[in-house]
Structures are given as structure tokens and as C-alpha cells.
Design a protein around this motif. Structure first.
Motif, PDB file in Angstrom:
ATOM      1  N   HIS A   3       0.833  -1.191   0.000  1.00 56.29           N
ATOM      2  CA  HIS A   3       0.000   0.000   0.000  1.00 56.29           C
ATOM      3  C   HIS A   3       0.875   1.251   0.000  1.00 56.29           C
ATOM      4  CE1 HIS A   3      -3.547  -2.365   1.392  1.00 56.29           C
ATOM      5  NE2 HIS A   3      -2.593  -3.108   1.923  1.00 56.29           N
ATOM      6  N   ILE A   4       0.522   2.218  -0.817  1.00 52.93           N
ATOM      7  CA  ILE A   4       1.136   3.541  -0.752  1.00 52.93           C
ATOM      8  C   ILE A   4       0.122   4.467  -0.102  1.00 52.93           C
ATOM      9  CG2 ILE A   4       1.871   5.551  -2.095  1.00 52.93           C
ATOM     10  CD1 ILE A   4       3.245   3.652  -4.016  1.00 52.93           C
ATOM     11  N   VAL A   5       0.590   5.230   0.869  1.00 53.93           N
ATOM     12  CA  VAL A   5      -0.264   6.139   1.618  1.00 53.93           C
ATOM     13  C   VAL A   5       0.254   7.558   1.417  1.00 53.93           C
ATOM     14  CG1 VAL A   5      -1.147   6.732   3.906  1.00 53.93           C
ATOM     15  CG2 VAL A   5      -0.629   4.330   3.352  1.00 53.93           C
ATOM     16  N   LEU A   6      -0.614   8.436   0.939  1.00 53.85           N
ATOM     17  CA  LEU A   6      -0.253   9.844   0.768  1.00 53.85           C
ATOM     18  C   LEU A   6      -0.984  10.646   1.831  1.00 53.85           C
ATOM     19  CD1 LEU A   6      -0.391  10.255  -3.118  1.00 53.85           C
ATOM     20  CD2 LEU A   6       1.531   9.540  -1.671  1.00 53.85           C
ATOM     21  N   LEU A   7      -0.209  11.224   2.730  1.00 54.45           N
ATOM     22  CA  LEU A   7      -0.747  12.031   3.815  1.00 54.45           C
ATOM     23  C   LEU A   7      -0.824  13.481   3.363  1.00 54.45           C
ATOM     24  CD1 LEU A   7      -1.626  12.284   6.784  1.00 54.45           C
ATOM     25  CD2 LEU A   7       0.789  12.491   7.376  1.00 54.45           C
ATOM     26  N   ASN A  14       1.576  15.025  -9.129  1.00 53.31           N
ATOM     27  CA  ASN A  14       2.289  13.982  -8.392  1.00 53.31           C
ATOM     28  C   ASN A  14       1.350  12.834  -8.065  1.00 53.31           C
ATOM     29  OD1 ASN A  14       4.801  15.214  -8.330  1.00 53.31           O
ATOM     30  ND2 ASN A  14       4.445  16.191  -6.363  1.00 53.31           N
ATOM     31  N   THR A  15       0.185  13.155  -7.542  1.00 49.77           N
ATOM     32  CA  THR A  15      -0.768  12.112  -7.180  1.00 49.77           C
ATOM     33  C   THR A  15      -1.203  11.326  -8.411  1.00 49.77           C
ATOM     34  OG1 THR A  15      -1.495  13.374  -5.262  1.00 49.77           O
ATOM     35  CG2 THR A  15      -2.969  11.644  -6.041  1.00 49.77           C
ATOM     36  N   GLY A  16      -1.402  12.001  -9.532  1.00 59.71           N
ATOM     37  CA  GLY A  16      -1.750  11.313 -10.766  1.00 59.71           C
ATOM     38  C   GLY A  16      -0.677  10.330 -11.195  1.00 59.71           C
ATOM     39  N   PHE A  37      -6.284  19.276  -3.871  1.00 61.27           N
ATOM     40  CA  PHE A  37      -6.898  19.255  -5.192  1.00 61.27           C
ATOM     41  C   PHE A  37      -8.178  18.435  -5.110  1.00 61.27           C
ATOM     42  CE2 PHE A  37      -3.647  16.085  -4.583  1.00 61.27           C
ATOM     43  CZ  PHE A  37      -4.359  14.907  -4.751  1.00 61.27           C
ATOM     44  N   SER A  38      -8.938  18.483  -6.175  1.00 54.23           N
ATOM     45  CA  SER A  38     -10.134  17.653  -6.302  1.00 54.23           C
ATOM     46  C   SER A  38      -9.756  16.400  -7.071  1.00 54.23           C
ATOM     47  CB  SER A  38     -11.215  18.428  -7.055  1.00 54.23           C
ATOM     48  OG  SER A  38     -12.266  17.575  -7.403  1.00 54.23           O
ATOM     49  N   LEU A  39     -10.305  15.277  -6.693  1.00 55.39           N
ATOM     50  CA  LEU A  39      -9.984  14.034  -7.397  1.00 55.39           C
ATOM     51  C   LEU A  39     -10.485  14.012  -8.831  1.00 55.39           C
ATOM     52  CD1 LEU A  39     -10.433  11.326  -4.660  1.00 55.39           C
ATOM     53  CD2 LEU A  39      -8.318  12.060  -5.753  1.00 55.39           C
ATOM     54  N   SER A  48      -2.762  10.621 -14.608  1.00 57.35           N
ATOM     55  CA  SER A  48      -2.934   9.180 -14.419  1.00 57.35           C
ATOM     56  C   SER A  48      -3.407   8.497 -15.694  1.00 57.35           C
ATOM     57  CB  SER A  48      -3.916   8.907 -13.281  1.00 57.35           C
ATOM     58  OG  SER A  48      -5.181   9.449 -13.564  1.00 57.35           O
ATOM     59  N   VAL A  49      -3.472   9.233 -16.768  1.00 56.01           N
ATOM     60  CA  VAL A  49      -3.858   8.762 -18.101  1.00 56.01           C
ATOM     61  C   VAL A  49      -5.215   8.056 -18.021  1.00 56.01           C
ATOM     62  CG1 VAL A  49      -2.995   7.579 -20.157  1.00 56.01           C
ATOM     63  CG2 VAL A  49      -1.398   8.588 -18.588  1.00 56.01           C
ATOM     64  N   ASN A  50      -5.345   6.919 -18.633  1.00 57.33           N
ATOM     65  CA  ASN A  50      -6.626   6.214 -18.682  1.00 57.33           C
ATOM     66  C   ASN A  50      -6.758   5.162 -17.596  1.00 57.33           C
ATOM     67  OD1 ASN A  50      -6.897   7.692 -20.986  1.00 57.33           O
ATOM     68  ND2 ASN A  50      -6.446   6.013 -22.366  1.00 57.33           N
TER      69      ASN A  50
END
Length: 170
Positions: A3-7, A14-16, A37-39, A48-50
Motif C-alpha cells: 500500500h502507498i499512503v499519501l498524507l 504527483n498524485t496522478g 486538489f479535487s480528485l 494518471s492517463v486512462n
């Protein structure tokens, strides 16, 4: 499972990129609010492309909410860690869930949280000329070290579309 966790991530690109890495590696992504940001923001989707529809992810209100819902071993990435990420054994013979926790781009993981588990605070080695690497690069470096130690379990060893013998074919 890994699991990767972003706090409290702040930068949608970056998140994408991390989302794409999670899809490529079969890693679940955990996002802990507040998000910068908004998801559904177009930059996030473009990064995050497709693959966002193939992403296994969950969003939490805060770190306590995350901790209550997820049991396993937590590893914290911080520039203040004293051990390199490669010094840990991630082979996970006991089947425990492994969580790799990364803080927000501007300030990292809060010191108070890190002090509760100093044995699992680590860093990616680098020169003194750079304060930190890009968050999405860090996630990729770490998850691929974890998967290397786990012998890339569940990942393809060949390109699935053109075939394993593509380079040898005329």
C-alpha cells in the motif's frame, strides 16, 4: 498486499503519477485528507492517463481514520530518517499488509507522527545538494524495491500486447 499512503498530498500531477504507478504495480493507494486538489480535477486525470478506472484507492478524513481501518506494518518516508529504504526486509513472510507512508510535498510527515515509530522512519539516500526528491519519484523508487524483494510477485515479466518474443521476431 502493498500500500502507498499519501498524507495530505498537495500537487495533483504527483498524485496522478503515483496513481499510474499503483495501477502498474498492483498497489493500493490511500489518500488522507485534506487533499490539495479535487480528485476529478483535469490535471489529476491527465497525469494518471486512462488508468484511474483500474486504480484501487480509498480516501480518509484524517490519519486516525486511516489507522483505525488499516492494520499492518507502517513505514514512514522522511528526509530525517536514519536508515535507507533498502535496509528493510519487505518479503513479508507473515502475510501482513505493508503501508508506505509519504507526507505532503511542502512539509512531509509531521514530526509528532514520526516520533511514535522511529524504527520505521527511513529515507532514500541522496547528496546534500538536494533537500528531497519528487514525491512521485520516491513512491516509484520505494515500491519497486519492495517488489524486487518480493520477486515481482503478480507482475508480468514480458510485454503483454506484442508478446514475450517481440524482440526476437522479424
Amino acid at each position: 498486499m502493498n500500500h502507498i499512503v499519501l498524507l495530505e498530498p498537495e500537487i495533483p500531477q504527483n498524485t496522478g503519477n503515483i496513481m499510474r504507478t499503483c495501477v502498474a504495480t498492483g498497489t493500493k493507494l490511500h489518500l488522507i485528507k485534506p487533499l490539495g486538489f479535487s480528485l476529478d480535477e483535469k490535471h489529476l486525470i491527465r497525469s494518471s492517463v486512462n488508468y484511474i478506472d483500474k486504480l484501487d484507492y480509498e480516501v480518509y478524513e484524517n490519519f486516525d481514520d486511516f489507522r483505525q481501518k488499516n492494520k499492518g506494518i507502517y513505514y514512514y518516508f522522511t528526509r530525517y530518517g536514519k536508515r535507507p529504504h533498502t535496509s528493510y526486509n519487505y518479503q513479508n513472510k507473515n502475510g501482513e499488509e505493508l503501508y508506505f507512508i509519504f507526507g505532503k510535498e511542502s512539509s512531509g510527515i509531521p514530526k509528532e507522527l514520526l516520533q511514535k515509530d522511529l524504527d520505521h522512519c527511513m529515507r532514500i539516500p541522496m547528496t546534500e545538494d538536494v533537500r528531497a526528491l519528487n514525491l512521485s519519484n520516491c513512491c516509484a523508487i520505494v515500491i519497486y524495491e519492495v517488489l524486487r524483494q518480493q520477486e515481482y510477485h503478480g507482475l508480468l515479466q514480458h510485454e503483454p500486447h506484442k508478446g514475450a518474443d517481440y524482440l526476437e521476431s522479424k
